[in-house]
Scaffold this motif. Structure first.
Motif, PDB file in Angstrom:
ATOM      1  N   SER A 248      -2.943  52.529  53.049  1.00 60.54           N
ATOM      2  CA  SER A 248      -4.000  52.689  52.054  1.00 60.54           C
ATOM      3  C   SER A 248      -3.469  52.893  50.650  1.00 60.54           C
ATOM      4  CB  SER A 248      -4.879  53.898  52.417  1.00 60.54           C
ATOM      5  OG  SER A 248      -4.115  55.099  52.394  1.00 60.54           O
ATOM      6  N   LYS A 249      -2.199  53.233  50.511  1.00 58.19           N
ATOM      7  CA  LYS A 249      -1.624  53.526  49.193  1.00 58.19           C
ATOM      8  C   LYS A 249      -0.214  52.992  49.133  1.00 58.19           C
ATOM      9  CE  LYS A 249      -1.729  55.408  45.086  1.00 58.19           C
ATOM     10  NZ  LYS A 249      -2.626  54.876  44.032  1.00 58.19           N
ATOM     11  N   GLY A 250      -0.033  51.875  48.416  1.00 62.08           N
ATOM     12  CA  GLY A 250       1.298  51.305  48.260  1.00 62.08           C
ATOM     13  C   GLY A 250       1.924  51.005  49.605  1.00 62.08           C
ATOM     14  N   ILE A 251       3.229  51.288  49.705  1.00 63.40           N
ATOM     15  CA  ILE A 251       3.949  51.218  50.979  1.00 63.40           C
ATOM     16  C   ILE A 251       4.629  52.574  51.133  1.00 63.40           C
ATOM     17  CG2 ILE A 251       5.660  49.975  52.355  1.00 63.40           C
ATOM     18  CD1 ILE A 251       5.177  47.529  50.657  1.00 63.40           C
ATOM     19  N   SER A 252       3.812  53.580  51.370  1.00 59.48           N
ATOM     20  CA  SER A 252       4.283  54.963  51.395  1.00 59.48           C
ATOM     21  C   SER A 252       4.110  55.557  52.778  1.00 59.48           C
ATOM     22  CB  SER A 252       3.497  55.815  50.389  1.00 59.48           C
ATOM     23  OG  SER A 252       3.560  55.260  49.093  1.00 59.48           O
ATOM     24  N   PRO A 253       5.069  56.346  53.241  1.00 56.34           N
ATOM     25  CA  PRO A 253       4.869  57.043  54.519  1.00 56.34           C
ATOM     26  C   PRO A 253       3.717  58.025  54.420  1.00 56.34           C
ATOM     27  CG  PRO A 253       6.811  57.889  53.381  1.00 56.34           C
ATOM     28  CD  PRO A 253       6.351  56.682  52.611  1.00 56.34           C
ATOM     29  N   ARG A 254       3.064  58.246  55.536  1.00 53.19           N
ATOM     30  CA  ARG A 254       1.912  59.151  55.664  1.00 53.19           C
ATOM     31  C   ARG A 254       0.678  58.630  54.929  1.00 53.19           C
ATOM     32  NH1 ARG A 254       6.284  61.827  54.446  1.00 53.19           N
ATOM     33  NH2 ARG A 254       5.605  62.362  52.329  1.00 53.19           N
ATOM     34  N   ALA A 255       0.686  57.324  54.604  1.00 50.64           N
ATOM     35  CA  ALA A 255      -0.498  56.691  54.009  1.00 50.64           C
ATOM     36  C   ALA A 255      -1.001  55.570  54.914  1.00 50.64           C
ATOM     37  CB  ALA A 255      -0.173  56.145  52.624  1.00 50.64           C
ATOM     38  N   GLU A 256      -0.630  55.611  56.197  1.00 52.96           N
ATOM     39  CA  GLU A 256      -1.064  54.594  57.140  1.00 52.96           C
ATOM     40  C   GLU A 256      -2.568  54.739  57.421  1.00 52.96           C
ATOM     41  OE1 GLU A 256       3.196  55.390  57.408  1.00 52.96           O
ATOM     42  OE2 GLU A 256       1.470  56.717  57.786  1.00 52.96           O
ATOM     43  N   VAL A 257      -3.228  53.592  57.615  1.00 55.35           N
ATOM     44  CA  VAL A 257      -4.665  53.580  57.897  1.00 55.35           C
ATOM     45  C   VAL A 257      -4.845  53.305  59.391  1.00 55.35           C
ATOM     46  CG1 VAL A 257      -6.887  52.521  57.400  1.00 55.35           C
ATOM     47  CG2 VAL A 257      -5.193  52.779  55.589  1.00 55.35           C
ATOM     48  N   THR A 258      -5.074  54.350  60.162  1.00 55.42           N
ATOM     49  CA  THR A 258      -5.328  54.189  61.586  1.00 55.42           C
ATOM     50  C   THR A 258      -6.833  54.261  61.829  1.00 55.42           C
ATOM     51  OG1 THR A 258      -5.117  56.564  61.979  1.00 55.42           O
ATOM     52  CG2 THR A 258      -3.118  55.224  62.169  1.00 55.42           C
ATOM     53  N   PRO A 259      -7.341  53.516  62.798  1.00 51.72           N
ATOM     54  CA  PRO A 259      -8.775  53.617  63.103  1.00 51.72           C
ATOM     55  C   PRO A 259      -9.146  55.071  63.415  1.00 51.72           C
ATOM     56  CG  PRO A 259      -7.799  51.737  64.226  1.00 51.72           C
ATOM     57  CD  PRO A 259      -6.664  52.508  63.638  1.00 51.72           C
ATOM     58  N   PRO A 260     -10.353  55.501  63.062  1.00 52.22           N
ATOM     59  CA  PRO A 260     -10.700  56.915  63.137  1.00 52.22           C
ATOM     60  C   PRO A 260     -11.184  57.402  64.500  1.00 52.22           C
ATOM     61  CG  PRO A 260     -12.488  55.702  62.126  1.00 52.22           C
ATOM     62  CD  PRO A 260     -11.394  54.712  62.375  1.00 52.22           C
ATOM     63  N   GLN A 261     -11.019  56.601  65.572  1.00 55.44           N
ATOM     64  CA  GLN A 261     -11.565  56.946  66.868  1.00 55.44           C
ATOM     65  C   GLN A 261     -10.792  58.084  67.535  1.00 55.44           C
ATOM     66  OE1 GLN A 261      -9.312  54.401  66.487  1.00 55.44           O
ATOM     67  NE2 GLN A 261      -8.028  55.798  67.642  1.00 55.44           N
ATOM     68  N   VAL A 262     -11.308  58.566  68.667  1.00 52.49           N
ATOM     69  CA  VAL A 262     -10.655  59.635  69.428  1.00 52.49           C
ATOM     70  C   VAL A 262      -9.556  59.066  70.318  1.00 52.49           C
ATOM     71  CG1 VAL A 262     -11.024  61.532  71.053  1.00 52.49           C
ATOM     72  CG2 VAL A 262     -12.799  60.959  69.382  1.00 52.49           C
ATOM     73  N   ASP A 263      -9.802  57.909  70.915  1.00 51.10           N
ATOM     74  CA  ASP A 263      -8.862  57.274  71.841  1.00 51.10           C
ATOM     75  C   ASP A 263      -7.482  57.128  71.194  1.00 51.10           C
ATOM     76  OD1 ASP A 263      -7.495  55.579  73.634  1.00 51.10           O
ATOM     77  OD2 ASP A 263      -9.342  54.547  74.182  1.00 51.10           O
ATOM     78  N   ALA A 264      -6.467  57.698  71.829  1.00 51.51           N
ATOM     79  CA  ALA A 264      -5.123  57.703  71.242  1.00 51.51           C
ATOM     80  C   ALA A 264      -4.439  56.342  71.298  1.00 51.51           C
ATOM     81  CB  ALA A 264      -4.250  58.745  71.936  1.00 51.51           C
ATOM     82  N   GLN A 265      -5.001  55.369  72.021  1.00 52.90           N
ATOM     83  CA  GLN A 265      -4.438  54.021  72.031  1.00 52.90           C
ATOM     84  C   GLN A 265      -5.084  53.140  70.958  1.00 52.90           C
ATOM     85  OE1 GLN A 265      -1.772  53.304  73.571  1.00 52.90           O
ATOM     86  NE2 GLN A 265      -1.690  51.106  73.111  1.00 52.90           N
ATOM     87  N   TYR A 266      -5.948  53.740  70.147  1.00 56.02           N
ATOM     88  CA  TYR A 266      -6.600  53.071  69.029  1.00 56.02           C
ATOM     89  C   TYR A 266      -7.527  51.960  69.518  1.00 56.02           C
ATOM     90  CZ  TYR A 266      -2.948  55.815  66.871  1.00 56.02           C
ATOM     91  OH  TYR A 266      -2.129  56.846  66.526  1.00 56.02           O
ATOM     92  N   ILE A 267      -7.464  50.782  68.910  1.00 59.68           N
ATOM     93  CA  ILE A 267      -8.427  49.712  69.175  1.00 59.68           C
ATOM     94  C   ILE A 267      -7.673  48.390  69.307  1.00 59.68           C
ATOM     95  CG2 ILE A 267     -10.384  48.428  68.206  1.00 59.68           C
ATOM     96  CD1 ILE A 267     -11.122  50.954  66.659  1.00 59.68           C
TER      97      ILE A 267
END
Length: 545
Positions: A248-267
């Motif tokens: 979401s911001k440049g190419i910076s660590p801790r700025a990754e955009v992960t889907p907001p769901q509960v499932d830990a395997q994402y989507i």
């Protein structure tokens, strides 16, 4: 006063003239005494005149002093008036009087803030703790035997467990993290970040009594950032989100955009990995344009192996013996470009990336063999846009190429084999789109859709072969062994931050998802067999930091 002096002078002159005119015709013996008397009278008048002049001078000086005092008084009055105006302005802008209760509340808040500071310091290093505690509930319409991380390889009705439901509680997605940062100088910052959860499952782990699930590394890396004003350089080494992950911001660590769901395997459709590697990034144009390149740990998902080759072996020292490690000697090389913009108060993030992967195998011919390798290319990009600031965010990402299966949440195959044992990367694409609505400061609503799909390869006829039987896919206990063609999912849910204060944040989330798995065509069934699974998640989280 001047008129008085002039009159005296006139009188004196008149007396002299008159005396002289009278004395001339008489010419007596007493002339001298009369002249002397006149002279005495003149001297007396002269003395009076001098005294009057002195008084005039004194009065003039007094008037000048009085004028100076008046001028000084006027200046001082103007200054006082200016001060009065300033005080009046301050009074007009001053807040309303604070009550005793408000003062006590402010004091208590300051003390509470001091006692609940979100950072602490050690030898010049700033340390920021993080993480959350979670209790999650899981329900699946068809049993899969998964914890908080779902398997998207949905069972077909031929599997006995398909006919059972699944429900469980888990706390294993709970997370702890820390960030340590130090300023080497005004332009260099050194950092270390660690993030851990409890989803590790050693052979002793079970759900019978003590569970015994072990912590695992999510991220553990160090960074050095050089800030040069309107541009900067950045180095990262360690285990982190792969460079293919949307940010979401440049190419910076801790700025990754992960889907907001509960499932830990994402989507399905979400491109990602967390793995060791080295990354170098730079930003230009006042931090609007970013470029980066990374070398990351290689590994591959292999479809049914070729009888005339091997492409990996079971784990040795330091690895689980039940897991295979592919033959790798070249890291995955990833490059990315990102651009930040603001359009009418709406933040926009664009990025594009490419990946080069290499797959190795050992071809077998009788009692001899030969090494063989093949390289592939993948490419992708994403867009993240604030459609309505602080209300509506949208995102879309895509990833395509050969041999990219392991970078998708569904984890489809990277490669398959021809009849002679040669390895062939599989064509695949993955797509993900989502909308997040910030209904209030506490409530977020979201909806996402994603899919991953692979294609048949004429070079690997055993992968998705039409001769593979699909006849028993919908018969309990039947045979259904065809390769997966496509996995897609629709999910939506919400997060409600019902407490936010000096003691952290507490929130509840609910997610529903429907996942569909589709196979390639095969014998005994007309078309592409597909099965689905509905899943529901309930999460209670507490963020103390």
């Amino acid at each position: 006063m001047k008129l008085h002096i002039a009159l005296l002078a006139t009188v004196a002159a008149t007396s002299l003239i008159a005396g002289g005119a009278t004395a001339a015709p008489r010419k007596t013996k007493h002339e001298a005494p009369s002249t002397k008397a006149l002279l005495d009278q003149i001297h007396t008048m002269q003395a009076e005149l001098d005294e009057l002049r002195s008084e005039v001078h004194q009065q003039t000086a007094a008037q000048a002093a009085t004028q100076q005092q008046a001028t000084a008084a006027q200046t001082q009055a103007a200054a006082v008036q200016s001060q009065v105006a300033a005080v009046q302005t301050q009074i007009a802008s001053a807040p309303a009087p604070v009550s005793k209760e408000q003062v006590n509340t402010q004091i208590a808040s300051a003390i509470d803030k001091e006692h609940h500071n979100d950072k602490f310091y050690f030898k010049g290093i700033t340390i920021t703790p993080g993480g959350f505690l979670e209790l999650a509930g899981i329900y699946r319409d068809h049993f899969q035997g998964n914890d908080i991380s779902s398997s998207f390889a949905v069972n077909f009705p031929n599997a006995r467990q398909y006919h059972e439901h699944e429900g469980r509680f888990t706390a294993r997605q709970s997370r702890v993290s820390f960030l340590a940062q130090g300023n080497v100088n005004k332009s260099i910052v050194a950092s270390m970040y660690g993030e851990f959860d409890f989803q590790g499952a050693a052979q002793t782990a079970n759900s019978n009594q003590s569970d015994s699930y072990n912590p695992r590394i999510r991220n553990l890396y160090g960074t050095i950032d050089w800030n040069r004003g309107d541009y900067g350089l950045h180095l990262l080494a360690g285990q982190n989100w792969s460079l293919v992950t949307m940010q979401s911001k440049g190419i910076s660590p801790r700025a990754e955009v992960t889907p907001p769901q509960v499932d830990a395997q994402y989507i399905p459709g979400f491109a990602w990995a967390r793995q060791p590697g080295v990354r170098i990034a730079a930003d230009f144009m006042d931090h609007a344009l970013w470029v980066a390149v990374a070398a990351e740990n290689p590994q591959n998902n292999t479809a049914a192996g070729g009888v005339a080759s091997i492409s990996g072996t079971t784990g040795g020292s330091g690895f689980n013996s039940l897991n295979s490690n592919s033959f790798n000697d070249v890291p995955d090389i990833i490059g990315k470009v990102a651009y930040e913009a603001n359009i009418g108060g709406r933040s926009l993030h664009l990025e594009g990336f490419g990946i080069v992967r290499t797959f190795n195998e050992r071809l077998i011919s009788g009692t001899t063999g030969a090494n063989r390798s093949v390289s592939t290319l993948g490419y992708g990009g994403s867009i993240n846009l604030q459609v309505v600031p602080k209300l509506l965010d949208v995102q879309f990402s895509g990833f395509g190429g050969k041999g990219i299966g392991r970078y998708g949440s569904a984890g489809l195959s990277d490669v398959a084999f021809s009849t002679d044992g040669r390895v062939h990367p599989i064509n695949e694409f993955m797509l993900l789109g989502g909308v997040t609505v910030h209904a209030s400061k506490a409530l977020d609503l979201y909806g996402f859709a994603g899919e991953e799909q692979e294609s048949l390869s004429k070079y690997a006829p055993n992968f998705g072969s039409i001769a593979t039987s699909n006849a028993g896919c919908f018969i309990e206990g039947g045979t259904c062994s065809q390769n997966t063609r496509r996995i897609r999912q629709l999910t939506f849910g919400f997060w409600d931050k019902f407490y936010q204060g000096s003691f952290g944040r507490a929130q509840v989330g609910i997610q529903y998802s429907y996942t569909q798995r589709q196979l390639f065509e095969g014998a005994g069934y007309d078309g592409y067999p597909q099965a689905g699974n509905s899943m529901g998640f309930l999460s209670f989280r507490y963020y103390p930091f």
